[in-house]
Enzyme design. Sequence first.
Site, short mmCIF file in Angstrom:
data_model
loop_
_atom_site.label_atom_id
_atom_site.label_comp_id
_atom_site.label_asym_id
_atom_site.label_seq_id
_atom_site.Cartn_x
_atom_site.Cartn_y
_atom_site.Cartn_z
N GLY A 10 88.06 -40.54 3.92
CA GLY A 10 87.78 -38.94 3.42
C GLY A 10 87.49 -38.00 4.73
N GLY A 12 88.24 -35.18 5.74
CA GLY A 12 87.81 -33.74 5.16
C GLY A 12 86.91 -32.76 6.77
N PHE A 13 86.08 -32.53 6.06
CA PHE A 13 85.34 -31.45 7.33
C PHE A 13 84.55 -32.89 7.74
CE2 PHE A 13 86.46 -27.68 5.44
CZ PHE A 13 86.99 -26.84 6.49
N GLY A 15 84.48 -35.63 7.94
CA GLY A 15 85.45 -37.06 8.35
C GLY A 15 85.69 -37.14 9.05
N ASP A 34 92.57 -40.81 3.68
CA ASP A 34 92.89 -40.14 2.54
C ASP A 34 94.02 -39.92 1.84
OD1 ASP A 34 92.11 -37.90 1.18
OD2 ASP A 34 90.83 -36.37 3.03
N LEU A 121 78.15 -41.51 2.63
CA LEU A 121 77.91 -40.00 2.86
C LEU A 121 77.80 -38.78 1.75
CD1 LEU A 121 76.34 -38.27 5.32
CD2 LEU A 121 78.79 -36.90 4.48
N HIS A 178 67.19 -37.38 -0.61
CA HIS A 178 67.91 -36.27 -0.27
C HIS A 178 68.13 -35.55 -0.54
CE1 HIS A 178 70.83 -34.84 3.29
NE2 HIS A 178 71.04 -34.45 2.01
N1 APR Z 1 90.66 -40.79 -1.39
C1 APR Z 1 90.68 -40.49 -0.38
N2 APR Z 1 90.66 -39.18 -0.11
C2 APR Z 1 89.15 -38.93 -1.01
C3 APR Z 1 89.67 -38.39 -1.73
C4 APR Z 1 90.12 -40.04 -2.86
N3 APR Z 1 90.55 -40.62 -3.70
N4 APR Z 1 89.36 -37.66 -3.35
C5 APR Z 1 89.07 -37.08 -2.24
N5 APR Z 1 88.84 -37.45 -1.26
C6 APR Z 1 88.85 -36.49 0.37
C7 APR Z 1 89.86 -34.56 0.34
O1 APR Z 1 90.74 -34.74 0.25
C8 APR Z 1 88.85 -34.60 1.20
O2 APR Z 1 90.02 -34.62 2.40
O3 APR Z 1 87.31 -36.12 0.39
C9 APR Z 1 87.73 -35.78 1.24
C10 APR Z 1 86.25 -34.17 1.78
O4 APR Z 1 86.28 -33.64 2.56
P1 APR Z 1 85.67 -32.16 2.44
O5 APR Z 1 85.80 -31.54 0.89
O6 APR Z 1 85.75 -31.24 3.57
O7 APR Z 1 83.57 -32.38 1.66
P2 APR Z 1 83.35 -32.69 3.09
O8 APR Z 1 82.57 -30.63 4.06
O9 APR Z 1 83.75 -33.02 4.75
O10 APR Z 1 81.82 -33.47 2.27
C11 APR Z 1 82.52 -34.14 1.86
O11 APR Z 1 80.21 -35.78 2.12
O12 APR Z 1 77.67 -33.99 2.69
C12 APR Z 1 78.98 -34.38 1.99
O13 APR Z 1 78.76 -33.37 -0.42
C13 APR Z 1 79.38 -33.96 0.68
O14 APR Z 1 80.04 -35.17 -1.01
C14 APR Z 1 80.50 -34.43 -0.03
C15 APR Z 1 81.14 -35.21 1.26
#
Ligand code: APR
Length: 310
Positions: A10, A12-13, A15, A34, A121, A178
């Site tokens: 992941g 995203g924000f 990761g 990702d 997480l 949490h």
């Molecule tokens: N394989 C790989 N990556 C994936 C998959 C998958 N099957 N499904 C989703 N993702 C990726 C998305 O493409 C995205 O880049 O997971 C990432 C999630 O990032 P964000 O949407 O930015 O979420 P973020 O704020 O990082 O939070 C992630 O942590 O705090 C917790 O509640 C929050 O569950 C959430 C997680």
Amino acid sequence: MKKKKISIVGSGFTGSTAAFIAASKGIANIVLVDTYGSPNPTTGKALDIAQAMPILHQNSHIQASNDYADTKDSDVVLITSGIARKPGMSREDLMQTNQEIVENATKEIVKYSPDCVIIVLTNPVDAMTYAVYKASGFKPNRVIGQSGVLDTARFRTFIAQSLNVAVTDVTGFVLGGHGDTMVPLIRYSSVSGVPLSDLMDKETIDSIVDRTRNGGAEIVNLLGAGSAYYAPAAAMIEMAEAILNDSHRLLPAIAYLNGEFNHEDLYIGVPVILNKDGVEKVVDLQLSDEEQQAFDVSAASVKSAIQSLK
Ligand code: APR
């Protein structure tokens, strides 16, 4: 010595922020995993972080990937993939989608890194950690969830702001699930050893406890989209670093209970000692009646989330 390896599922924000923090500390080489599309933000973020290395005087190698084979022989894997909580959405609403995402990720991770430690997480994190544990086939010490380091950091921040003291001098300890049922242990909180109760009245402490409980929601509402990520990412890296360095740090983490704190077969926030194999030991404390009661309420809520896993 061979550089350690962290894979982050992941990008995203959270990761990518975790990748940046780990890279800027130089603690490991990093693979950011990702799904790929066009445009391809994961590759863009990895390149951006790599280009910060000469400025930060680090040699961490950062690689983007959509192929778990690239995670081979990771020491620590962080799972952040999933959908983030939106305003008004409870953590439990996220359950089904995120369970499928983390379980699929886990199966791939263990195929390539059978000796790694996994830190989860993705929310609802207590239940997701349990789901990852089951999907991994690992011993429970190798699967941990992050919540206590973050919840404690939020608590410490509010205390420091209220007393106008250095946040690094404030200690605290938050147990339990949490979310709304977390259990801050006030008697373990101090400012450089001075008990909190000598520095603040009960009303102020209660209001800080309440703000800590709702710390995630406060940020969700302010951001408007997505959830907190700087402090959650920093919290994961603090745990990862303790594992990579085999440093025996005592930190709060979501760990598997097998009778400790009067509970079993559940993942929940408790004090643990972290070493290279993950949880070396759950530090079982003698709670007061009131604390045990609050912990039991929290455990019941986590258990019901675990029971609703598919
Ligand atoms: N394989 C790989 N990556 C994936 C998959 C998958 N099957 N499904 C989703 N993702 C990726 C998305 O493409 C995205 O880049 O997971 C990432 C999630 O990032 P964000 O949407 O930015 O979420 P973020 O704020 O990082 O939070 C992630 O942590 O705090 C917790 O509640 C929050 O569950 C959430 C997680």
